[in-house]
Design a protein around this motif. Structure first.
Motif, PDB file in Angstrom:
ATOM      1  N   MET A   1      43.578  48.217  60.382  1.00 53.39           N
ATOM      2  CA  MET A   1      44.013  47.688  59.117  1.00 53.39           C
ATOM      3  C   MET A   1      43.959  48.766  58.047  1.00 53.39           C
ATOM      4  O   MET A   1      44.577  48.627  57.011  1.00 53.39           O
ATOM      5  CB  MET A   1      43.155  46.490  58.733  1.00 53.39           C
ATOM      6  N   GLY A   2      43.232  49.835  58.243  1.00 54.84           N
ATOM      7  CA  GLY A   2      43.206  50.903  57.258  1.00 54.84           C
ATOM      8  C   GLY A   2      42.111  50.702  56.240  1.00 54.84           C
ATOM      9  O   GLY A   2      41.368  49.719  56.260  1.00 54.84           O
ATOM     10  N   ASP A   3      42.016  51.651  55.365  1.00 52.25           N
ATOM     11  CA  ASP A   3      41.007  51.585  54.307  1.00 52.25           C
ATOM     12  C   ASP A   3      41.376  50.545  53.272  1.00 52.25           C
ATOM     13  O   ASP A   3      42.518  50.468  52.828  1.00 52.25           O
ATOM     14  CB  ASP A   3      40.890  52.951  53.610  1.00 52.25           C
ATOM     15  N   LEU A   4      40.418  49.766  52.894  1.00 51.43           N
ATOM     16  CA  LEU A   4      40.621  48.788  51.830  1.00 51.43           C
ATOM     17  C   LEU A   4      40.338  49.454  50.498  1.00 51.43           C
ATOM     18  O   LEU A   4      39.388  50.215  50.360  1.00 51.43           O
ATOM     19  CB  LEU A   4      39.701  47.581  52.015  1.00 51.43           C
ATOM     20  N   GLN A   5      41.170  49.171  49.518  1.00 55.48           N
ATOM     21  CA  GLN A   5      40.952  49.698  48.184  1.00 55.48           C
ATOM     22  C   GLN A   5      40.931  48.530  47.215  1.00 55.48           C
ATOM     23  O   GLN A   5      41.654  47.546  47.379  1.00 55.48           O
ATOM     24  CB  GLN A   5      42.057  50.679  47.803  1.00 55.48           C
ATOM     25  N   ASP A   6      40.107  48.671  46.210  1.00 53.81           N
ATOM     26  CA  ASP A   6      40.045  47.629  45.193  1.00 53.81           C
ATOM     27  C   ASP A   6      41.298  47.662  44.335  1.00 53.81           C
ATOM     28  O   ASP A   6      41.857  48.723  44.059  1.00 53.81           O
ATOM     29  CB  ASP A   6      38.826  47.837  44.293  1.00 53.81           C
ATOM     30  N   ILE A   7      41.740  46.495  43.940  1.00 54.05           N
ATOM     31  CA  ILE A   7      42.816  46.382  42.971  1.00 54.05           C
ATOM     32  C   ILE A   7      42.352  45.417  41.886  1.00 54.05           C
ATOM     33  O   ILE A   7      41.432  44.629  42.103  1.00 54.05           O
ATOM     34  CB  ILE A   7      44.147  45.889  43.580  1.00 54.05           C
ATOM     35  N   ALA A   8      42.989  45.491  40.761  1.00 53.01           N
ATOM     36  CA  ALA A   8      42.650  44.577  39.668  1.00 53.01           C
ATOM     37  C   ALA A   8      43.932  44.067  39.035  1.00 53.01           C
ATOM     38  O   ALA A   8      44.849  44.846  38.772  1.00 53.01           O
ATOM     39  CB  ALA A   8      41.805  45.302  38.622  1.00 53.01           C
ATOM     40  N   ILE A   9      43.994  42.779  38.832  1.00 54.10           N
ATOM     41  CA  ILE A   9      45.088  42.198  38.060  1.00 54.10           C
ATOM     42  C   ILE A   9      44.599  42.190  36.620  1.00 54.10           C
ATOM     43  O   ILE A   9      43.641  41.489  36.292  1.00 54.10           O
ATOM     44  CB  ILE A   9      45.432  40.781  38.548  1.00 54.10           C
ATOM     45  N   VAL A  10      45.251  42.992  35.797  1.00 54.18           N
ATOM     46  CA  VAL A  10      44.755  43.145  34.425  1.00 54.18           C
ATOM     47  C   VAL A  10      45.646  42.469  33.390  1.00 54.18           C
ATOM     48  O   VAL A  10      45.273  42.373  32.225  1.00 54.18           O
ATOM     49  CB  VAL A  10      44.579  44.631  34.062  1.00 54.18           C
ATOM     50  N   GLY A  11      46.803  42.009  33.804  1.00 51.97           N
ATOM     51  CA  GLY A  11      47.677  41.343  32.854  1.00 51.97           C
ATOM     52  C   GLY A  11      48.750  40.556  33.572  1.00 51.97           C
ATOM     53  O   GLY A  11      49.082  40.837  34.721  1.00 51.97           O
ATOM     54  N   ILE A  12      49.273  39.564  32.892  1.00 51.66           N
ATOM     55  CA  ILE A  12      50.323  38.719  33.454  1.00 51.66           C
ATOM     56  C   ILE A  12      51.446  38.612  32.441  1.00 51.66           C
ATOM     57  O   ILE A  12      51.212  38.405  31.254  1.00 51.66           O
ATOM     58  CB  ILE A  12      49.792  37.306  33.787  1.00 51.66           C
ATOM     59  N   GLY A  13      52.658  38.753  32.932  1.00 55.32           N
ATOM     60  CA  GLY A  13      53.846  38.537  32.116  1.00 55.32           C
ATOM     61  C   GLY A  13      54.774  37.613  32.871  1.00 55.32           C
ATOM     62  O   GLY A  13      54.998  37.794  34.065  1.00 55.32           O
ATOM     63  N   CYS A  14      55.301  36.607  32.203  1.00 57.48           N
ATOM     64  CA  CYS A  14      56.154  35.652  32.893  1.00 57.48           C
ATOM     65  C   CYS A  14      57.074  34.939  31.913  1.00 57.48           C
ATOM     66  O   CYS A  14      56.779  34.843  30.728  1.00 57.48           O
ATOM     67  CB  CYS A  14      55.317  34.629  33.658  1.00 57.48           C
TER      68      CYS A  14
END
Length: 130
Positions: A1-14
């Motif tokens: 599966m490979g290395d896991l990296q953290d991600i962050a959802i920092v904003g939403i536009g819709c």
């Protein structure tokens, strides 16, 4: 599966029918609002394009839809596009540009802050009718 990296959802536009942002969308949901209506003449001439037979070529058999307001209005120069480029941009691409900018603003990020950085923007959409 490979290395896991953290991600962050920092904003939403819709943008949705009846809602120009996330707060308005929650209002639409809370109130049970229905923003599906007959196709307005400003979008297309329904009398010319409508046929109740779904198999008629070049016609639509649908009279109602949910529309996002203001898709024809946008500040293309804000996004660095000249007049000629702006005429060729699909309305869906306009909405994507606006929503990405909205998401950055929502996350407190200015465009100048990420210029030249290793920043990625991931976009999701869903257009299947239920």
């Amino acid at each position: 599966m490979g290395d896991l990296q953290d991600i962050a959802i920092v904003g939403i536009g819709c943008r949705f029918p009846g809602a120009d942002n996330l707060e308005e969308f929650w209002r639409v949901l809370r109130n049970g609002e229905n923003h599906v209506k007959e196709v307005p003449a400003s979008r297309w001439n329904l009398d010319v394009f409508f046929d109740p037979d779904p198999n008629t070529p070049g016609k639509t058999y649908v009279r109602n839809a949910g529309f996002v307001k203001g898709v024809e209005e946008w500040d293309h120069r804000f996004f660095g596009l000249n007049d000629m480029e702006a005429e060729l941009v699909d309305p869906q691409q306009r909405l994507v540009l606006e929503c990405v900018h909205m998401a950055l603003e929502d996350g407190g990020i200015r465009r100048n802050d990420i210029d030249g950085s290793d920043t990625a923007v991931y976009i999701g959409t869903h257009d299947e009718l239920i």
